[in-house]
Design a protein around this motif. Sequence first.
Motif, PDB file in Angstrom:
ATOM      1  N   THR A 168     -41.632  -6.617  59.264  1.00 56.60           N
ATOM      2  CA  THR A 168     -41.073  -7.457  60.313  1.00 56.60           C
ATOM      3  C   THR A 168     -41.272  -8.916  59.935  1.00 56.60           C
ATOM      4  O   THR A 168     -42.265  -9.274  59.298  1.00 56.60           O
ATOM      5  N   SER A 169     -40.300  -9.749  60.314  1.00 56.73           N
ATOM      6  CA  SER A 169     -40.410 -11.188  60.055  1.00 56.73           C
ATOM      7  C   SER A 169     -40.651 -11.960  61.343  1.00 56.73           C
ATOM      8  O   SER A 169     -40.740 -13.188  61.317  1.00 56.73           O
TER       9      SER A 169
ATOM     10  N   THR B 296     -48.832 -10.918  65.024  1.00 61.72           N
ATOM     11  CA  THR B 296     -49.797 -10.106  64.295  1.00 61.72           C
ATOM     12  C   THR B 296     -49.161  -8.882  63.623  1.00 61.72           C
ATOM     13  O   THR B 296     -49.722  -8.349  62.670  1.00 61.72           O
ATOM     14  N   ALA B 297     -47.997  -8.442  64.100  1.00 67.43           N
ATOM     15  CA  ALA B 297     -47.345  -7.282  63.478  1.00 67.43           C
ATOM     16  C   ALA B 297     -46.959  -7.563  62.032  1.00 67.43           C
ATOM     17  O   ALA B 297     -46.850  -6.632  61.230  1.00 67.43           O
TER      18      ALA B 297
ATOM     19  N   ASN C  19     -46.502  -5.296  57.671  1.00 64.00           N
ATOM     20  CA  ASN C  19     -46.119  -5.733  56.326  1.00 64.00           C
ATOM     21  C   ASN C  19     -47.194  -5.446  55.281  1.00 64.00           C
ATOM     22  O   ASN C  19     -46.877  -5.014  54.168  1.00 64.00           O
ATOM     23  N   TYR C  20     -48.441  -5.706  55.636  1.00 66.90           N
ATOM     24  CA  TYR C  20     -49.510  -5.508  54.648  1.00 66.90           C
ATOM     25  C   TYR C  20     -50.153  -4.132  54.764  1.00 66.90           C
ATOM     26  O   TYR C  20     -49.991  -3.281  53.889  1.00 66.90           O
ATOM     27  N   PHE C  21     -50.863  -3.877  55.865  1.00 64.98           N
ATOM     28  CA  PHE C  21     -51.608  -2.616  55.972  1.00 64.98           C
ATOM     29  C   PHE C  21     -50.677  -1.417  56.088  1.00 64.98           C
ATOM     30  O   PHE C  21     -51.013  -0.318  55.617  1.00 64.98           O
TER      31      PHE C  21
ATOM     32  N   GLY D  62     -50.772 -22.238  67.025  1.00 64.34           N
ATOM     33  CA  GLY D  62     -49.386 -22.616  66.775  1.00 64.34           C
ATOM     34  C   GLY D  62     -48.971 -22.468  65.329  1.00 64.34           C
ATOM     35  O   GLY D  62     -47.997 -23.093  64.887  1.00 64.34           O
ATOM     36  N   ARG D  63     -49.689 -21.619  64.584  1.00 66.41           N
ATOM     37  CA  ARG D  63     -49.374 -21.417  63.165  1.00 66.41           C
ATOM     38  C   ARG D  63     -48.854 -20.008  62.881  1.00 66.41           C
ATOM     39  O   ARG D  63     -49.000 -19.477  61.776  1.00 66.41           O
ATOM     40  N   ALA D  64     -48.219 -19.412  63.877  1.00 63.74           N
ATOM     41  CA  ALA D  64     -47.731 -18.040  63.712  1.00 63.74           C
ATOM     42  C   ALA D  64     -46.742 -17.910  62.556  1.00 63.74           C
ATOM     43  O   ALA D  64     -46.653 -16.849  61.927  1.00 63.74           O
ATOM     44  N   GLN D  65     -46.022 -18.988  62.253  1.00 59.36           N
ATOM     45  CA  GLN D  65     -45.043 -18.940  61.162  1.00 59.36           C
ATOM     46  C   GLN D  65     -45.703 -18.707  59.803  1.00 59.36           C
ATOM     47  O   GLN D  65     -45.033 -18.288  58.859  1.00 59.36           O
ATOM     48  N   GLN D  66     -47.006 -18.965  59.706  1.00 62.04           N
ATOM     49  CA  GLN D  66     -47.714 -18.752  58.441  1.00 62.04           C
ATOM     50  C   GLN D  66     -48.018 -17.275  58.174  1.00 62.04           C
ATOM     51  O   GLN D  66     -48.322 -16.903  57.042  1.00 62.04           O
ATOM     52  N   LEU D  67     -47.934 -16.454  59.204  1.00 60.84           N
ATOM     53  CA  LEU D  67     -48.377 -15.071  59.053  1.00 60.84           C
ATOM     54  C   LEU D  67     -47.457 -14.240  58.170  1.00 60.84           C
ATOM     55  O   LEU D  67     -47.928 -13.382  57.406  1.00 60.84           O
ATOM     56  N   TYR D  68     -46.159 -14.466  58.244  1.00 58.70           N
ATOM     57  CA  TYR D  68     -45.242 -13.699  57.390  1.00 58.70           C
ATOM     58  C   TYR D  68     -45.481 -14.004  55.910  1.00 58.70           C
ATOM     59  O   TYR D  68     -45.718 -13.075  55.122  1.00 58.70           O
TER      60      TYR D  68
END
Length: 258
Positions: free
Chosen positions: A73-74, A78-79, A84-86, A146-152
């Motif tokens: 998912t993009s 947290t998904a 994406n990883y686990f 506010g850094r959710a965009q970094q998670l992908y």
Amino acid sequence: MPRNVVVTGSGSGIGAALTTLFRSRGDRVIGVDLRGGEVDADLSAPAGRAAAAAAVAERADGVVDAVVTCAGTSVPGTATVTVNYFGTTELVTALQPALAAAERPRVVVIGSISGTRSTDRDVVAACLADDEAKALEHADRAVADGRAQQLYPSSKSALAQWARRTAVAEGWAGAGIPVNVVAPGIVLTPLSAGLFEDPETKKVMDTAVPMPLGGYLQPEDVARAVLFLASEENSHITGQVLYVDGGAEATLRGPADF
């Protein structure tokens, strides 16, 4: 002879295109998706991953010739870490015995050019330490800050590092299981349509992507690259990240990074 090929995220996008290509070659595809696949599973949770691996191994009679992980998912949140990883690493690891039982097993995970961009180092480190609880703790903090965009990009960077580490690890290299990453640029799908509707965003993308062959990526373009790495024709390539992006990675990172 038909091969048993596992494709996660088989219901749409690159996964659907790849499923069509494998089946056109006569391979038997075991699709894994939230719904509508040969195996329905939620890869965002450990129980779902374990159930998916068990169901796949049963359907494949204990022998899996290739695994390609397209599920992901993009959507910022947290998904992006759990799926994406686990959702990739735990499923692939659980299927290692079935892969080792095949004559010429192959693994290809779908990364992203975004993995070369700014990441949350704490999230990446927790992922690589196989500490999902800690990774989610850092991911929650990123969302709150506010850094959710970094998670992908963080999930995709960690995934590429995991694949390179795994490719040369005991139980993988010694068992003859190549592990590679295909990292696409922006692919034309319904999910990316909004990017092209914004003139300013499209201008930035057009500048970053030389597109020597013309046009943005279709899912089939990525699937063809994956098909080779997952095939028996790939005899010696392992631990590599192949950017299928129209030249974007070379443009954004420059010629010194290779």
